[in-house]
Enzyme design. Structure first.
Site, PDB file in Angstrom:
ATOM      1  N   LYS A  15       0.792  -1.291   0.113  1.00  0.00           N
ATOM      2  CA  LYS A  15      -0.019  -0.033   0.009  1.00  0.00           C
ATOM      3  C   LYS A  15       0.909   1.238  -0.038  1.00  0.00           C
ATOM      4  O   LYS A  15       0.585   2.388  -0.919  1.00  0.00           O
ATOM      5  CB  LYS A  15      -0.881   0.015   0.971  1.00  0.00           C
ATOM      6  CG  LYS A  15      -2.026  -1.114   1.028  1.00  0.00           C
ATOM      7  CD  LYS A  15      -2.902  -1.313   2.426  1.00  0.00           C
ATOM      8  CE  LYS A  15      -3.909  -2.316   2.377  1.00  0.00           C
ATOM      9  NZ  LYS A  15      -4.326  -2.613   3.686  1.00  0.00           N
TER      10      LYS A  15
ATOM     11  N   GLN B 183      -4.617  -1.392  10.159  1.00  0.00           N
ATOM     12  CA  GLN B 183      -4.762  -2.467   9.447  1.00  0.00           C
ATOM     13  C   GLN B 183      -5.058  -3.594  10.219  1.00  0.00           C
ATOM     14  O   GLN B 183      -4.704  -3.715  11.595  1.00  0.00           O
ATOM     15  CB  GLN B 183      -3.184  -2.753   9.051  1.00  0.00           C
ATOM     16  CG  GLN B 183      -2.935  -3.950   8.248  1.00  0.00           C
ATOM     17  CD  GLN B 183      -3.382  -4.116   6.809  1.00  0.00           C
ATOM     18  OE1 GLN B 183      -3.815  -3.079   6.275  1.00  0.00           O
ATOM     19  NE2 GLN B 183      -3.810  -5.388   6.416  1.00  0.00           N
TER      20      GLN B 183
ATOM     21  N   ASP C 276     -10.978   3.148   4.919  1.00  0.00           N
ATOM     22  CA  ASP C 276     -11.512   1.714   4.747  1.00  0.00           C
ATOM     23  C   ASP C 276     -13.237   1.747   4.683  1.00  0.00           C
ATOM     24  O   ASP C 276     -13.732   0.686   4.542  1.00  0.00           O
ATOM     25  CB  ASP C 276     -11.341   0.802   6.008  1.00  0.00           C
ATOM     26  CG  ASP C 276      -9.885   0.341   5.601  1.00  0.00           C
ATOM     27  OD1 ASP C 276      -9.800  -0.257   4.513  1.00  0.00           O
ATOM     28  OD2 ASP C 276      -8.957   0.242   6.387  1.00  0.00           O
TER      29      ASP C 276
HETATM   30  N1  GUN Z   1      -7.100  -6.487   6.461  1.00  0.00           N
HETATM   31  C1  GUN Z   1      -7.429  -7.211   5.342  1.00  0.00           C
HETATM   32  N2  GUN Z   1      -8.198  -6.399   4.303  1.00  0.00           N
HETATM   33  C2  GUN Z   1      -8.097  -5.294   4.938  1.00  0.00           C
HETATM   34  C3  GUN Z   1      -8.598  -4.056   4.594  1.00  0.00           C
HETATM   35  O1  GUN Z   1      -9.373  -4.011   3.499  1.00  0.00           O
HETATM   36  N3  GUN Z   1      -8.546  -2.816   5.363  1.00  0.00           N
HETATM   37  C4  GUN Z   1      -7.889  -2.992   6.616  1.00  0.00           C
HETATM   38  N4  GUN Z   1      -7.697  -1.855   7.272  1.00  0.00           N
HETATM   39  N5  GUN Z   1      -7.141  -4.113   6.941  1.00  0.00           N
HETATM   40  C5  GUN Z   1      -7.335  -5.215   6.145  1.00  0.00           C
END
Ligand code: GUN
Length: 294
Positions: free
Chosen positions: A54, A98, A121
């Site tokens: 990311k 995360q 998110d």
């Molecule tokens: N862990 C797995 N997928 C995601 C996501 O889309 N966002 C976040 N913050 N954590 C994750």
């Protein structure tokens, strides 16, 4: 020789969205850049890989980004204080915590601490509540939004389709159920307690597999020609990365399917970048495009 499924190429499709973000972000280069801050608690190996990816893509697009690392032993209140600091920081436009978080952390409390207008998110109750009502929030959960974008890119109709979603997480299963319902699909949300999962899958024209269980979706439970979206990212003891779907058997039976890797994963990252841009535009009082709940 049987027909083979059309592969839904997330890597290629995500480029369209990434180019759009890079183009729009370049307009802001002179001023305050859109900034994404990722909060990573501990050292979960999968999370380390995802977050690194990311941060790399954000930098490639010309966005500002920062990784805030916090110790595995942190308590909920301390983590919330860190997030509140970011909520107040005028240079931070998008906050990502995360998941998963360590066991001692109250994840739902943490997700509610992220300011609604910086919630990249789309996991805050206000943003999920809007999604429930069919109002497109500024940012929607990245994986399901990326899947809808991918289906649209391949002009796969959702209206009237019988869809089985497998997995009821806040990250994928619940929000994509809402998005597909908004697109007039008839959705059955399945989970670990579902009886006769294979029976439900056989009646489904589209399957969204998001359970995190390799081999969960076998070819004999899938209709010929079905659309199969594999959200699973599972590392086998051999080190090989596989989804939830028996890919080899299904690629001669499904109509469309996503590969792992190269399917849903790149769409999630592209949507995260797009959400970062949208949150920035929203905070600057600029026009924000509505894209997915149309
Ligand atoms: N862990 C797995 N997928 C995601 C996501 O889309 N966002 C976040 N913050 N954590 C994750």
């Amino acid at each position: 020789m049987a027909d083979t499924a059309v592969l839904l190429d997330g890597k290629e499709t995500s480029k369209v969205l990434l180019e759009k973000v890079a183009r729009e972000a370049s307009q802001f280069a002179q001023g305050d850049l859109p900034k994404l801050v990722a909060v990573l608690v501990g050292h979960d190996p999968a999370s380390e890989v995802y977050v690194a990816r990311k941060m790399k893509v954000a930098a490639q697009l010309g966005l500002a980004s920062e990784l805030l690392r916090l110790p595995d032993s942190i308590e909920t209140a301390q983590l919330q204080a860190e997030i509140q600091y970011l909520n107040q920081d005028p240079h931070t436009h998008a906050i990502l915590v995360q998941l998963p978080l360590p066991k001692q952390i109250d994840t739902l409390a943490v997700l509610q601490t992220v300011a609604v207008e910086k919630d990249v998110d789309g996991f805050h109750p206000e943003n999920l509540g809007k999604l429930l009502m069919g109002i497109e929030p500024v940012a929607m959960p990245c994986t399901p939004a990326g899947i809808i974008y991918l289906l649209d890119a391949y002009k796969i109709p959702m209206a009237g389709k019988r869809v089985a979603v497998v997995g009821r997480s806040i990250i994928v299963g619940k929000p994509i159920t809402l998005m597909l319902t908004h697109r007039n699909a008839t959705v059955t949300l399945c989970h670990s307690k579902t009886r006769d999962l294979d029976g439900i899958l056989r009646e489904s024209e589209m399957i969204i597999a998001a359970a995190g269980q390799p081999g969960l979706i076998q070819a004999d439970a899938v209709q010929p020609g079905a659309v199969v979206v594999d959200v699973g990212i599972n590392r086998l003891p051999s080190g090989r990365l596989v989804g939830d779907v028996d890919f080899e058997a299904l690629k001669v039976k499904a109509g469309y399917m996503t590969p792992v890797p190269g399917g849903v994963g790149p769409m999630t990252i592209a949507m995260l970048m797009y959400n970062t841009l949208r949150l920035y535009q929203y905070q600057q009082g600029l026009k924000v495009e509505r894209l997915l709940l149309v």
